[in-house]
Each structure stands twice: as C-alpha cells, then as structure tokens.
Design a protein around this motif. Structure first.
Motif, short mmCIF file in Angstrom:
data_model
loop_
_atom_site.label_atom_id
_atom_site.label_comp_id
_atom_site.label_asym_id
_atom_site.label_seq_id
_atom_site.Cartn_x
_atom_site.Cartn_y
_atom_site.Cartn_z
N LEU A 113 77.28 17.38 145.99
CA LEU A 113 77.19 17.51 144.54
C LEU A 113 75.84 18.04 144.07
O LEU A 113 75.78 18.95 143.24
CB LEU A 113 77.46 16.14 143.89
N ALA A 114 74.75 17.47 144.58
CA ALA A 114 73.43 17.89 144.10
C ALA A 114 73.07 19.29 144.57
O ALA A 114 72.69 20.16 143.77
CB ALA A 114 72.37 16.88 144.55
N SER A 117 75.26 22.06 143.04
CA SER A 117 74.92 22.37 141.65
C SER A 117 73.85 23.45 141.60
O SER A 117 73.92 24.38 140.79
CB SER A 117 74.43 21.11 140.93
N PHE A 143 73.28 13.32 141.34
CA PHE A 143 74.14 14.13 140.46
C PHE A 143 74.53 13.29 139.26
O PHE A 143 75.23 12.28 139.40
CB PHE A 143 75.38 14.57 141.25
N ILE A 188 70.26 16.03 139.18
CA ILE A 188 70.97 17.02 138.37
C ILE A 188 71.58 16.29 137.18
O ILE A 188 72.37 15.36 137.37
CB ILE A 188 72.06 17.74 139.17
N THR A 256 80.26 23.69 135.20
CA THR A 256 80.18 22.41 135.91
C THR A 256 81.42 22.19 136.77
O THR A 256 81.33 21.68 137.90
CB THR A 256 80.05 21.26 134.91
#
Length: 405
Positions: A113-114, A117, A143, A188, A256
């Motif tokens: 996720l992080a 992104s 995140f 994030i 997103t």
C-alpha cells in the motif's frame, strides 16, 4: 485402519496443502526465492508469532532481516530491473500469512500500500526521493485512508481535509486503523481538497525532530484480530505538509483506487495463506490426537472436514493465481480483484472454523496456533472492502448496472 502416504507434489518441495501443485507455475528462480523466504519465516517468525500476537506488538526487529531477503518492492521497476510478476509477489505474500498474518500485514502495508502509492501516484522525483530508502527498509511506510466515521462510503465520505496555503498544505481531521503508523517514517495520507472536493494524496515525513507539528498517532488498544499489527488512530490539527510532499498524480479518488485495485488482489493471497496455516496445524493435530484408541484423522467426520478445507484452499489458490496472471497481462478489471477478495475471505472463515472444530477445546488455546488464525481471519474478511461492497463491484461488472446507493 492403515496409514497411507499423503498425496500431492511433496517430492518437489511444495506445500502439502498445494495439492494441485500450483507452485509449479513459478519459475525455478522464483520458486527458489520462495523456498528461502519460507525457511526464514519458519525459522525466525513462527517461533515467536504467538508471543508478539499476545503482547500486541509488531515484530519490528524483523524489518532489517526482511530487507536482507531482497524481496521488498519487487513489484516496482528500479535500477533497470523489471517489476516481478504478480504471481510471484502474491505467492510470497501467501507464505507470510501462512506463518503469521500479522507479520504479513506489516510487510504488505509497507511494500504494498505505501510503496505502491508512491510508485503509482508519485512523480519521478518523488519516487527517487523515497522508494530506494523504502526498499532498504531504512524508512518504513504506512497508508492512511480509513477514517473513524467512514467505511464503505470512503470514495465520497472523507472527512480529513487539505487546504493549500502558499508552499504548504494544511491537513485537518483523523484516520483510523492505520497499520505501522506507530513506528513509520513515511505515512501516505489521503484527504479531501477544500478547494475542489477531490481526494489528494500526501506523504507525511518524519524528520530528525519527528513528524510535523499538529500530528499525532495513538495505538489502538484492545484489538483482537491481527494483534501484532500496530494499528493507530491518526490526528491532524493544522498539520503543515510541504507542497513537494503532495503526490503529483494523486488528484482524485479514482487515482487512489488504482492502488486499492492492485492491493485488493493481494488480500486473496493473504486469505489463502491463513487457510493453509490453519489447515496445516489442524491436520498435524488430527494425526497426533487420539480418541477411542485411534488418531482422530482416521475418523470419517474429521476426514470430511479436512477434505472441505483442502477444497477451499485449492479453489481459492487457483483464483488468486488467475487474478495475478490477469494483472501481469494488464487485463485485470475491478471486478476480478473484488471477486477474489470477497470469495477467498468468505471461504477463509469456513476453513479457520473447521480447523478450530477439529481441535475441540484445544482450538481456543493460543499454544495450538489456530485461534490466532481464527481471529486474524476476521480482519482480512473486513479490510480492503467488505464482502458485500466487493460483491456490488462484481455485480456491476457482470450486469453493467450499479447497485450502489
């Protein structure tokens, strides 16, 4: 009743639960790396998984060791090396969850996720600024999307706001369930721009003096799923973030969603890993536990439950693999990831329940591991979109009609 040799491609070093030999889809090099990671998890993570789960602490001491394995950020291109196949990185995620879903989540929040992104929504300069240190795990990522009052309505319901003020953005609001946030260096954060109402992405960066003024993270206590993941509540009160830390290509919730679509398929791999972990514990227990003068594995009702578990694992592993193949081919759609997430986590609930049932009263004692898988399954079932919301995505993909309110 005689004991037969178990079936399955065990001679090749595959997992006993991989009855159809899906690991054979991996290349020799990929399979070799899987073996290295599997041994690391069994030797370094498994012996203390219950300890960290019971203490509700993340095993952060493992982070440098994970970096040494060379598996962080394999999904992204760097140093002239092409991104690894999703089939391979998904399998690695499954291996983590098979041993300890909490450690797997700690790893995938950072590497998935992080990092995704930044890799997907960041500028070239931002990628170069943050990703190398994240690959080395010199900087750990978190995140921040979920909020205290939001859930399935996150696409339009973000309450955290961002306001441009000269060369800074001003963040106000709060986030909830943010994994790794208690020890992260980069968080994030997604917030709604007060000017246009669109969701923008920002990187909150810890400096020598900590995070910017106006920000604090508080660990969520009394949590009984994925206990070794340190989820936190985040609070922003006129928190100033430099404009250089606004992700260049994160300008709407649709942006997103590009991150979520890729990581949602990863939840299916995690679900399969938890299933396999619980299955292995239950099968070993059934082979050793004796009642009425015989191992309970020789009882028909136990054998029936084991067969049902094996069926769920085999079907869900095939689904996770296929979604990753679609991602690798560039033809995955939202409904593919949504179906895999919804279906596998639903089957996961069945498998961990049957594993606990096979163990009887011992199934609720942490010493036997299965209760950890049983409770951790509930988090996987809920995060990255509930089963019901993912099913609405599937329905829209099949019929062309949206049933969202």
């Amino acid at each position: 009743m005689s004991k037969h040799e178990p079936l399955g491609p065990l001679a090749k070093g595959f997992l006993a639960a991989d009855m159809f030999g899906y690991q054979g889809i991996l290349t020799d090099e990929e399979s070799e790396t899987v073996g290295v990671v599997r041994r690391f998890l069994e030797d370094e993570v498994a012996p203390r998984a219950n300890e960290f789960w019971e203490k509700a602490e993340s095993p952060v001491h493992l982070l440098p060791r994970l970096a040494d394995l060379g598996i962080v950020g394999l999904e992204y291109e760097f140093d002239g090396r092409a991104p690894a196949r999703k089939v391979f990185t998904g399998w690695l995620g499954m291996e983590f969850s098979r041993v300890d879903p909490s450690t797997g989540t700690m790893f995938t929040v950072h590497s998935g996720l992080a990092m995704s992104s930044i890799a997907i929504l960041g500028s070239d300069e931002q990628k170069e600024r943050w990703l190398p240190a994240m690959r080395r795990m010199d900087k750990i990522g978190a995140f921040g999307l979920s909020e205290p009052h939001g859930g399935s309505d996150v696409a339009g319901g973000l309450e955290t706001t961002a306001r441009l003020d000269g060369d800074h953005w001003i963040l106000n609001g709060s986030k909830r369930w943010i994994g790794n946030a208690t020890f992260a260096d980069l968080i994030i954060v997604y917030a709604k721009d007060e000017a246009d109402g669109e969701v923008k992405g920002f990187v909150l960066e810890k400096g020598d003096d900590g995070f910017p003024e106006g920000f604090r993270a508080e660990k969520i206590e009394r949590k009984y799923s994925l206990r070794a993941v340190e989820n936190a509540d985040l609070y922003f009160e006129d928190c100033r973030v430099p404009t250089a830390n606004k992700l260049e290509h994160a300008n709407s919730f649709a942006d997103t969603a590009k991150v979520l679509s890729l990581t949602r398929g990863g939840v299916a791999w995690g679900a399969v890993g938890v299933m396999i972990g619980a299955f292995e514990k239950a099968v070993a227990y059934a082979q050793e536990r004796e009642q009425f003068g015989a191992p309970i594995a020789s009882f028909q009702l136990i054998s029936d439950l084991i067969a049902r578990m094996a069926g769920n694992i085999t079907a869900c592993l095939g689904m996770a693999l296929r979604v990753s193949q679609l991602q690798d081919s560039g033809v995955q759609h939202d409904e593919h990831a949504a179906l895999s997430k919804s279906y596998t986590t639903t089957r996961l609930r069945e498998v961990v329940g049957w594993a606990r049932e096979i163990m009887g009263g011992n199934g609720i004692v942490l010493d036997y591991d299965v209760i950890r898988y049983f409770t951790d399954a509930e988090a996987l079932y809920s995060y990255e979109g509930t089963s019901q919301m993912n099913n609405l995505i599937v329905g829209r993909g099949v019929t062309g009609y949206s049933a969202f309110v």
